[in-house]
Design a protein around this motif. Sequence first.
Motif, PDB file in Angstrom:
ATOM      1  N   PRO A 212       0.975  -1.206   0.023  1.00  0.00           N
ATOM      2  CA  PRO A 212      -0.095  -0.108   0.014  1.00  0.00           C
ATOM      3  C   PRO A 212       0.713   1.459  -0.023  1.00  0.00           C
ATOM      4  O   PRO A 212       0.551   2.165  -0.773  1.00  0.00           O
ATOM      5  N   ALA A 213       1.924   1.292   0.648  1.00  0.00           N
ATOM      6  CA  ALA A 213       2.822   2.251   0.716  1.00  0.00           C
ATOM      7  C   ALA A 213       3.567   2.845  -0.571  1.00  0.00           C
ATOM      8  O   ALA A 213       3.522   4.015  -1.128  1.00  0.00           O
ATOM      9  N   TYR A 214       3.867   1.687  -1.419  1.00  0.00           N
ATOM     10  CA  TYR A 214       4.302   1.902  -2.728  1.00  0.00           C
ATOM     11  C   TYR A 214       3.131   2.352  -3.728  1.00  0.00           C
ATOM     12  O   TYR A 214       3.505   3.549  -4.105  1.00  0.00           O
ATOM     13  N   PHE A 215       2.079   1.865  -3.675  1.00  0.00           N
ATOM     14  CA  PHE A 215       0.830   2.455  -4.386  1.00  0.00           C
ATOM     15  C   PHE A 215       0.660   3.722  -4.139  1.00  0.00           C
ATOM     16  O   PHE A 215       0.294   4.478  -5.063  1.00  0.00           O
ATOM     17  N   LYS A 241      -8.320  -7.781   1.461  1.00  0.00           N
ATOM     18  CA  LYS A 241      -9.080  -6.485   2.172  1.00  0.00           C
ATOM     19  C   LYS A 241      -8.306  -5.789   2.776  1.00  0.00           C
ATOM     20  O   LYS A 241      -8.450  -4.640   2.925  1.00  0.00           O
ATOM     21  N   GLU A 242      -7.260  -6.198   3.524  1.00  0.00           N
ATOM     22  CA  GLU A 242      -6.529  -5.456   4.514  1.00  0.00           C
ATOM     23  C   GLU A 242      -5.515  -4.437   3.667  1.00  0.00           C
ATOM     24  O   GLU A 242      -5.398  -3.430   4.119  1.00  0.00           O
ATOM     25  N   TYR A 243      -5.109  -4.886   2.351  1.00  0.00           N
ATOM     26  CA  TYR A 243      -4.523  -3.912   1.524  1.00  0.00           C
ATOM     27  C   TYR A 243      -5.388  -2.736   1.104  1.00  0.00           C
ATOM     28  O   TYR A 243      -4.797  -1.653   1.211  1.00  0.00           O
ATOM     29  N   VAL A 244      -6.405  -3.259   0.711  1.00  0.00           N
ATOM     30  CA  VAL A 244      -7.540  -2.030   0.453  1.00  0.00           C
ATOM     31  C   VAL A 244      -7.796  -1.005   1.524  1.00  0.00           C
ATOM     32  O   VAL A 244      -7.833   0.167   1.293  1.00  0.00           O
ATOM     33  N   LEU A 245      -8.039  -1.605   2.714  1.00  0.00           N
ATOM     34  CA  LEU A 245      -8.366  -0.645   3.834  1.00  0.00           C
ATOM     35  C   LEU A 245      -7.188   0.076   4.163  1.00  0.00           C
ATOM     36  O   LEU A 245      -7.178   1.266   4.387  1.00  0.00           O
ATOM     37  N   GLU A 246      -5.777  -0.286   4.067  1.00  0.00           N
ATOM     38  CA  GLU A 246      -4.580   0.417   4.234  1.00  0.00           C
ATOM     39  C   GLU A 246      -4.581   1.429   3.265  1.00  0.00           C
ATOM     40  O   GLU A 246      -4.040   2.489   3.397  1.00  0.00           O
ATOM     41  N   VAL A 247      -4.935   0.945   1.953  1.00  0.00           N
ATOM     42  CA  VAL A 247      -4.469   2.077   0.876  1.00  0.00           C
ATOM     43  C   VAL A 247      -5.546   3.333   1.154  1.00  0.00           C
ATOM     44  O   VAL A 247      -5.042   4.439   0.965  1.00  0.00           O
ATOM     45  N   CYS A 248      -6.922   2.926   1.406  1.00  0.00           N
ATOM     46  CA  CYS A 248      -7.757   3.890   1.608  1.00  0.00           C
ATOM     47  C   CYS A 248      -7.239   4.766   2.922  1.00  0.00           C
ATOM     48  O   CYS A 248      -7.476   5.947   2.954  1.00  0.00           O
ATOM     49  N   GLU A 249      -6.967   4.277   3.897  1.00  0.00           N
ATOM     50  CA  GLU A 249      -6.337   4.847   5.359  1.00  0.00           C
ATOM     51  C   GLU A 249      -5.318   5.946   4.818  1.00  0.00           C
ATOM     52  O   GLU A 249      -5.364   6.942   5.164  1.00  0.00           O
ATOM     53  N   ARG A 250      -4.520   5.509   3.988  1.00  0.00           N
ATOM     54  CA  ARG A 250      -3.326   6.092   3.712  1.00  0.00           C
ATOM     55  C   ARG A 250      -3.655   7.587   2.698  1.00  0.00           C
ATOM     56  O   ARG A 250      -3.119   8.492   2.901  1.00  0.00           O
ATOM     57  N   ILE A 251      -4.499   7.249   1.784  1.00  0.00           N
ATOM     58  CA  ILE A 251      -5.144   8.262   1.013  1.00  0.00           C
ATOM     59  C   ILE A 251      -5.800   9.348   2.155  1.00  0.00           C
ATOM     60  O   ILE A 251      -5.511  10.616   1.661  1.00  0.00           O
ATOM     61  N   CYS A 252      -6.569   8.843   2.841  1.00  0.00           N
ATOM     62  CA  CYS A 252      -7.202   9.844   3.692  1.00  0.00           C
ATOM     63  C   CYS A 252      -6.419  10.697   4.716  1.00  0.00           C
ATOM     64  O   CYS A 252      -6.348  11.699   4.721  1.00  0.00           O
ATOM     65  N   ILE A 273     -15.407  -2.214   3.470  1.00  0.00           N
ATOM     66  CA  ILE A 273     -14.479  -1.878   2.273  1.00  0.00           C
ATOM     67  C   ILE A 273     -15.261  -0.746   1.363  1.00  0.00           C
ATOM     68  O   ILE A 273     -14.618   0.338   1.078  1.00  0.00           O
ATOM     69  N   VAL A 274     -16.536  -0.806   1.357  1.00  0.00           N
ATOM     70  CA  VAL A 274     -17.283   0.097   0.352  1.00  0.00           C
ATOM     71  C   VAL A 274     -17.171   1.515   1.340  1.00  0.00           C
ATOM     72  O   VAL A 274     -17.029   2.597   0.598  1.00  0.00           O
ATOM     73  N   LYS A 275     -17.300   1.401   2.513  1.00  0.00           N
ATOM     74  CA  LYS A 275     -17.375   2.874   3.212  1.00  0.00           C
ATOM     75  C   LYS A 275     -15.732   3.393   3.109  1.00  0.00           C
ATOM     76  O   LYS A 275     -15.726   4.735   2.872  1.00  0.00           O
ATOM     77  N   ALA A 276     -14.822   2.659   3.231  1.00  0.00           N
ATOM     78  CA  ALA A 276     -13.464   3.147   3.300  1.00  0.00           C
ATOM     79  C   ALA A 276     -13.116   3.634   1.776  1.00  0.00           C
ATOM     80  O   ALA A 276     -12.260   4.761   1.458  1.00  0.00           O
ATOM     81  N   MET A 277     -13.275   2.915   0.703  1.00  0.00           N
ATOM     82  CA  MET A 277     -13.180   3.216  -0.705  1.00  0.00           C
ATOM     83  C   MET A 277     -13.795   5.005  -0.838  1.00  0.00           C
ATOM     84  O   MET A 277     -13.184   5.552  -1.635  1.00  0.00           O
ATOM     85  N   ARG A 278     -15.235   4.817  -0.578  1.00  0.00           N
ATOM     86  CA  ARG A 278     -15.797   6.329  -0.576  1.00  0.00           C
ATOM     87  C   ARG A 278     -15.258   7.272   0.092  1.00  0.00           C
ATOM     88  O   ARG A 278     -14.923   8.480  -0.493  1.00  0.00           O
TER      89      ARG A 278
END
Length: 555
Positions: A212-215, A241-252, A273-278
């Motif tokens: 997630p950090a690289y992305f 799932k855990e990568y998706v949530l971390e990516v979303c957390e880092r973006i925020c 996942i849906v809430k985090a992505m939005r």
Amino acid sequence: MRVILIYPPCFYDRPGDEDHTIMPIGLYYIASYLLENGHKVSLINGHNVSYSKEYFCQLIQEEKPDVVGFSVFNANRVNALKGVKWIKHINRQIITIFGGVAATFMAEDFLTYCKELDYVVCGEGEITLLELVNCLQSKDRNIEQIKGLAFRQKDEVIFTPSRGFISDLDSLPNPAKYFTYNHVLLSRGCPYNCSFCASPRFWQRRCRFHSPAYFVEQLKLLYSKGVNFFYVSDDTFTFKKEYVLEVCERICKEKLPINWFAISRVDALDEEIVKAMRKAGCIQISFGLESGSLKIRNIFNKHIKEEDAVKSFYLCKKYSILPRAYFIYGSPGENEQTIEETLNLIEKIKPINSIFYILHLFPGTKLYDEFRTKNLIKQESLNKNPEDILYFELDPNLTKTDILRFGKKLRNYFYSNLPRYVLDMELSSDKEFYLHHADFLSRLAMTFSHGDFAQNKYLKNQEEVAWELFVRSLKFSITERAFLGLGILAQKRGDYKSSISILQKGLKYFPKSKHLKMCLGVSYLNCGDKKNAKECFKPFVHIDPKAKDYLRECR
């Protein structure tokens, strides 16, 4: 060495389909890998140039390349073959290379029929192409030792042993250091086994991930270059799932003001996942449903459940992510009943956008292999079919008339019911999402008033739907887009006084908005109030030619 990597255009134009014009993300990775290893690289998107022999003459004269590589998939293979022939006609010393999905699965065909083609890189390309270029540069050309390569030796096509996948994707250079683009990948590969897709064979159903950090670092670099919208092109972005949530957390956490689209499966999504992505800026998720017929989904190895589809589409709408459905028709066993089953599924999930494709048989897919084994697809089809092989053309139980009727029925049903699907959406009452709801509804309204839906021949009452969506948007939060949309719609109705009132109200919230002021000026002008119209256009005469034109009308 000096290398040019080219993404050829498709043989046929595809009006309304912009995805095919985007440079594949893999080319950026390969180019970056070559650059970091001392080679000079140019990237050419064939959709943005005059793709012709004359263009190649000029390109070769200016760039003087040692190697020219082509990214090849089924729909652009004819133009890739043309490009190779042009190059060899101009300068036979230039080395020509194919790579990509179609090149991997049609390597023997390409090398057999096209003597101007020197090499095909099979599979993942970074290491193989670098080793090949290094080998060509050296005096000791021991090509046979390079894994993942195909070439001719006299009249025989030689395949070297396949190359294993890159285990650590983070070890690859970040392409955003060198290039600007908006298609990004968190992962490579897909664990599923759909029979119409080449991914299972190309990636061997293995899924590897960037951290997630690289992305997110890649997103940050691209945002710093002015990119604020992204297509996340993973086959199934939400698989881990855990990568998706971390990516979303880092973006925020980075407070990146970006929006993005993603692709998922209905059985790889949940509410968290849906809430985090939005919250992280995702505004659309596409799902491959393929058919409402269980029989056809089984033929496709698409093992999903209707209840998962209903739930995923509901969750997306609840949290203001547009759910888009992909459907395939003209499949084995397709008939009026299976089409009705697809219509029933559409009614259950109520998608906000749908794409309907005729089934094509692509090299590298299980379906293609089955028909080629039965000798129903001839090797000569490489030359006879400029783009794709349509399944129905091989099925005596399906006619072109059937396919046209099925496609019309599917599209007509979806679009005639789309206004109801849109206006019946149930959005979350969680106030944390009110800003997202306002953004979502006003974007969707613009699609009906000015975007793709506005010109759709199957849709009716687009402006009425757009008006309602803009009004609903403002109930959740104040947005410039909603006021502008309502102001323009009022203008279209010829109700310039209402337009003025709406736009004036919007300017109280967004006093510096050029769009609102320019629109207001147009309404004043149509009411004969040139004095107020002039005041609206004046601030923008030096930055917008339209303002200057409108100002002349105020004299």
